[in-house]
Each structure stands twice: as C-alpha cells, then as structure tokens.
Design an enzyme around this catalytic site. Structure first.
Site, PDB file in Angstrom:
ATOM      1  N   GLY A   1      48.156  45.419  38.932  1.00 51.49           N
ATOM      2  CA  GLY A   1      48.190  46.487  39.919  1.00 51.49           C
ATOM      3  C   GLY A   1      46.832  47.182  40.002  1.00 51.49           C
ATOM      4  O   GLY A   1      45.983  46.753  40.771  1.00 51.49           O
TER       5      GLY A   1
ATOM      6  N   SER B   1      45.862  39.465  36.695  1.00 49.07           N
ATOM      7  CA  SER B   1      45.277  40.445  37.607  1.00 49.07           C
ATOM      8  C   SER B   1      44.722  41.635  36.828  1.00 49.07           C
ATOM      9  O   SER B   1      43.856  41.465  35.972  1.00 49.07           O
ATOM     10  CB  SER B   1      46.322  40.867  38.641  1.00 49.07           C
ATOM     11  OG  SER B   1      45.748  41.614  39.675  1.00 49.07           O
ATOM     12  N   TYR B   2      45.234  42.854  37.070  1.00 48.00           N
ATOM     13  CA  TYR B   2      44.792  44.007  36.283  1.00 48.00           C
ATOM     14  C   TYR B   2      45.242  43.874  34.823  1.00 48.00           C
ATOM     15  O   TYR B   2      44.842  44.657  33.969  1.00 48.00           O
ATOM     16  CB  TYR B   2      45.298  45.308  36.895  1.00 48.00           C
ATOM     17  CG  TYR B   2      44.521  46.518  36.425  1.00 48.00           C
ATOM     18  CD1 TYR B   2      43.258  46.786  36.934  1.00 48.00           C
ATOM     19  CD2 TYR B   2      45.028  47.367  35.450  1.00 48.00           C
ATOM     20  CE1 TYR B   2      42.522  47.870  36.486  1.00 48.00           C
ATOM     21  CE2 TYR B   2      44.300  48.456  35.006  1.00 48.00           C
ATOM     22  CZ  TYR B   2      43.050  48.704  35.518  1.00 48.00           C
ATOM     23  OH  TYR B   2      42.311  49.775  35.075  1.00 48.00           O
TER      24      TYR B   2
ATOM     25  N   ASP C   1      42.528  31.478  44.600  1.00 47.25           N
ATOM     26  CA  ASP C   1      42.562  32.943  44.690  1.00 47.25           C
ATOM     27  C   ASP C   1      41.179  33.462  45.032  1.00 47.25           C
ATOM     28  O   ASP C   1      40.196  33.097  44.387  1.00 47.25           O
ATOM     29  CB  ASP C   1      43.035  33.517  43.352  1.00 47.25           C
ATOM     30  CG  ASP C   1      42.961  35.034  43.285  1.00 47.25           C
ATOM     31  OD1 ASP C   1      43.070  35.682  44.340  1.00 47.25           O
ATOM     32  OD2 ASP C   1      42.800  35.561  42.170  1.00 47.25           O
TER      33      ASP C   1
ATOM     34  N   HIS D   1      46.477  33.379  42.961  1.00 46.83           N
ATOM     35  CA  HIS D   1      46.407  34.455  41.976  1.00 46.83           C
ATOM     36  C   HIS D   1      47.621  34.448  41.059  1.00 46.83           C
ATOM     37  O   HIS D   1      47.497  34.671  39.854  1.00 46.83           O
ATOM     38  CB  HIS D   1      46.315  35.777  42.738  1.00 46.83           C
ATOM     39  CG  HIS D   1      46.023  36.969  41.898  1.00 46.83           C
ATOM     40  ND1 HIS D   1      44.768  37.274  41.444  1.00 46.83           N
ATOM     41  CD2 HIS D   1      46.832  37.957  41.436  1.00 46.83           C
ATOM     42  CE1 HIS D   1      44.810  38.402  40.740  1.00 46.83           C
ATOM     43  NE2 HIS D   1      46.057  38.823  40.721  1.00 46.83           N
TER      44      HIS D   1
END
Length: 515
Positions: free
Chosen positions: A140, A235-236, A424, A478
């Site tokens: 996020g 991701s984060y 991605d 991703h």
C-alpha cells in the site's frame, strides 16, 4: 526559481490532478502511486539539504536499543481471543471437501488505545504439523492482506462473480501454514478505538505492532512456537518485510529481564518491492521506454532533465510526466483491464487473453467480505465496512532507501530472497535491479534461467554473497501469485528448500507438485 508561489501552485495542481484521477481506485497500485506522489510533493516543497540527504542514506533501523520498550509492551498484554473461538467452521460459498483448518480473529496489540489487528490463518492440508509458518504482508501502504493476498493471490480460495468461492490449486498453503495479517490498524477489519492512531501511523509502529501481534498470536497457537518462520510480502512490503525482520532479530537477542519467546525467523521472501524512491522512479520510466510506452524523444528529455537524485527539480518532473500511457494496467502492462460497469451494473474484463486471470476480481472480493454472513464466519466486526485499501491513514515515517536495512539483514546471516514479475512497471524489474546493484555484493551464481515442473522457463535467477538471491518471474506482473500462480509456487518451494530453482526440473519436483 524553485519555491516561488507560481511554481508551488503549478506543482500542487499537477500532483493533485494525479491523485484525483485515481481517487475512486482502491487498488494497491493507486494506493502506492498516491503515497509516492505525496512524497514527491514534499520533496518539491522543500529541497533536502546535504545534512538531510546524509540522514536519509543512513539506516534508521540499525540500533537495537530502539526496540527496548517492546518487552514491556508484550508482557501481560491479553491477546483478545482464543484459538478455539477463532476456528472458522466454514466460509459462505466455499467449495465442498475443504481439507484444512482455517482461523481468523483479532489480536490486541495495544490495550491502552484498543488497537486490534485482524488475521486470517490457513493451515496446510498436508502435514501441517511439520510445515513452516509464513506471515504474508501486502503493501500500500494501507492495503489488505486478506482481500488481496488471501483472496486474489496466494490464498486457498478465489472469489467467483456470483459470490461463491473456488479452490486455488496453487495456494501457498500447499507448502506452508500461512497467516494473512491486515496491518496496520485501520486497514481492512483491523481497527483502533483511539482514532488518533490513524493520524500517527508509519513504518516503525507498523513493524512494532506486527511483532507484538506475532508474540501474542504464538501464545494463542503455542504449537507454532519454535517452528521455522518466514516473512513474505510484496510492493510496500519492501518496507514492511525487512523492517519486521529487523525487529524480530533485535528482540531475539534482547537481554532484557522480560524474556520473550524467540521467533525462529529463517528468512524473508518478497516481490516487486518499493526499495528506493529515486531508483524506483528511474526504473519505472526506463521500463516504460524499453517496452514502447515512452517515445525515444520523451526518454531523451527525461535523461536530459533528471538525475534521479534529491537534486531533481521541476523540469525533471515535467519531463517525467509528458507522455500518455493509455488505459493500461501499470501493474502488468500486457494484462487485460477491468472496464467500467455495463448498463446492468456488472464489471467485465477487456479481453480473455490471460486464461485464469480476471482483472475485475476485486469487485467480487469487496462485496463478499462485506457480506454479513461472511463477516460472522470470519469473526470480524459486522459494523465494519471492509475496503481493500484505507484512505484514512496519515503516513508519518518511511525511509526512502531500504538497501541499508536489507544489507544489514544479509550480513547478519538472514536468508533474503527478492523476486520480481517482469511485466510490472510500478515497481519494475528494472528498478529492483538498480537497488540490488546498490547492495554491492559479489555474485556467486550467475544469472540463468530457471524452470517449472512442466519444463517452461519460469524466470531468471542470480545468487550473491551471503546467500542473497534475486529472481525474476517471467510474464508476471506486480502481483506475481495472481498472474503466474504456478511459477510463484515453484519459486516459494525453492526458497523454503534453500536451493536455487533448477536449470532443469528433477523428477522428484514433479511428484512434489503433483504434475
């Protein structure tokens, strides 16, 4: 001149336009882009000084005394539930003959504020008592590991358009027992009774709360104490995963009077991570140029105006936004997209070019998790409106460079694998390669293809000093377990076995995977 009123208003308008354009989008992509845009705005408003830049390049997680208060936080803290109460008897719409145990519920991580984190836990259907434990963290920041990780990626079920569930043949619980944690408080079903917590959250508290969660969760599931434990994410999660690993390794060595259970952390495994804001920006743009989205002329203007360092100014910002991407999924530039609702209100994919993948799946997951019967089965608060990502969190601390933290973990002997889906653009393979190069580790096994049990090239892999491993996943975006579920499972298998994915598939692997 930087800092003038006209410049500031122009930059603010441009950035807010980007934010507003994605305001209705609750995807992880939109959340990450909003976060990165917000950080870019702060940089535009105040150019970092030399002292600031030196501070940014240091590792703010290096001092173990930073976490000296955690034993007190864990001591005597009630977890807020029990294993028996958390047992899921069955999820609405689940297929017949489910052969594994499921649990979900809340764990209190701060009694004074009433901060409670929600988890969903699935045991392996095969030999759960001997299999390792994995904690999965979506990114996020502020997106749900239940809605994305469990329901769209690596969990045992996928949600159908009619609100029923189907089995995911390539679920990671084939190989391990998996916890999906909605973190921090304010994400998904997780919450705080003190709403000021939503304004003061950041990387450090997220990692500390996740550590407290694990300590209390292990009290609730004592059979997992001492079990081989791994942290995974995407991701984060490039922040979440190594930061939580840092807390665990620090606390495992903590000599304080209140001895905490030692968490048997064996390694971390995370994909398409955000590791370096500046290199991520360079990798994003270079990826789009190399894949034909950006023209040669636009790329030349970018290179002429951008250094991809804190010194970049407004001309770089303009050059980096002066092209049209079109209606593509930036998480997988070759995937179909979900089109706006038709007259009867249903979402539909732009094509069926990727069998088994539905770009509209979030629009089935959200109503499913907001169904009263589903909330009751999950032991979630029925008055909570579940959303995939939270807009209510004000993120207060986040290092711009994760390489020093990762390098220290490798130096301290932790097994670290990073993988990257090569379609991605947001956290691209190109960007991750830049960060991997910044680790400055000697190569011990050169870049080569790896294979799946059906003899397809699953991607490419390289190993470095200290066992650090970097792998690509071919034709994945991703969300690697969504776009290439079989390949993600093969890579996980290699990670857990602590061996590189093979240049050819032994017959034993075929039997392990049932192919």
């Amino acid at each position: 001149m930087r800092g003038t009123t006209a410049f500031f208003l122009l930059s603010l308008a441009f950035l807010l336009g980007t934010l507003l354009a994605t305001a209705a989008d609750v995807s992880q992509e939109a959340q990450l882009i909003k976060f990165m845009s917000s950080r870019a705005l702060k940089r535009l408003r105040s150019r970092p000084t030399a002292a600031n830049e030196a501070e940014e390049e240091s590792d703010p997680w290096a001092d173990p005394d930073t976490f000296a208060h955690l034993p007190e936080r864990c001591k005597g803290l009630p977890s807020g539930g029990s294993k028996l109460a958390d047992r899921i008897l069955g999820l609405p719409g689940q297929p017949p003959r489910v052969n594994f145990r499921q649990y979900s519920g809340y764990v209190t991580v701060n009694e004074e504020h009433g901060r409670e984190l929600f988890y969903y836990f699935v045991e392996s259907p095969y030999g759960a008592a001997s299999k390792p434990l994995i904690l999965w963290l979506n990114g996020g920041p502020g997106c749900s590991s239940l809605g994305y990780g469990a329901m769209e990626e690596l969990g045992p079920f996928r949600v159908n358009p009619d609100g029923t569930l189907r089995r995911n043949k390539y679920s990671w619980n084939n190989l391990a027992n998996v916890i999906f944690l909605e973190s921090p408080a304010g994400v998904g079903f997780s919450f705080s009774r003190n709403t000021t917590d939503y304004d003061t959250v950041g990387d450090r508290r997220t990692a500390e709360d996740a550590y407290v969660f694990l300590v209390k969760w292990l009290e609730r599931f004592p059979e997992y104490k001492g079990r081989d434990f791994y942290i995974a994410g995407e991701s984060y999660g490039g922040h979440y995963v190594p930061q939580l690993a840092t807390v665990i390794m620090s606390m495992n060595r903590f000599p304080g009077p209140a001895l905490l259970p030692r968490i048997n952390l064996q390694g971390i495994f995370f994909g398409n991570p955000l590791l370096d804001d500046y290199l991520n920006g360079k990798g994003y743009l270079e990826f789009l140029w190399s894949h034909g989205v950006i023209s040669d002329e636009a790329w030349a203007r970018i290179l002429a105006n951008c250094t991809f360092t804190p010194s970049d100014d407004w001309p770089c910002f303009v050059a980096a936004h002066a092209f049209q991407k079109g209606n593509i999924d930036r998480y997988n530039i070759y995937a179909p997209v979900c089109l706006t609702p038709s007259k009867n209100g249903t979402f539909y994919p732009s094509s069926d070019s990727m069998p088994g993948y539905d770009p509209c799946s979030y629009h089935y997951v959200e109503p499913y998790l907001n169904n009263h019967a589903v909330k009751s089965a999950l032991h979630a608060r029925v008055d909570t409106k579940w959303t995939g990502c939270s807009d209510d969190l004000a993120w207060n601390d986040a290092p711009e460079f994760m390489v020093p933290t990762i390098k220290r973990l490798i130096k301290n002997g932790l097994k670290v694998w990073i993988y990257s889906g090569d379609f991605d653009s947001v956290c691209s393979l190109t960007a991750t390669r830049f960060s991997v190069n910044d680790l400055n580790l000697a190569i011990t096994s050169k870049w080569r293809p790896w294979y799946t049990p059906d003899s397809e090239v699953g991607g490419y892999v390289q190993q470095y000093q200290g066992g650090f491993t970097f792998a690509s996943v071919r034709a994945a975006g991703h969300l690697v377990p969504t776009f290439q579920p079989k390949r993600s499972l093969v890579l996980l298998y290699s990670f857990l076995k602590n061996m590189l994915p093979p240049a050819d598939i032994p017959d034993s692997w075929r039997s392990d995977f049932g192919f």
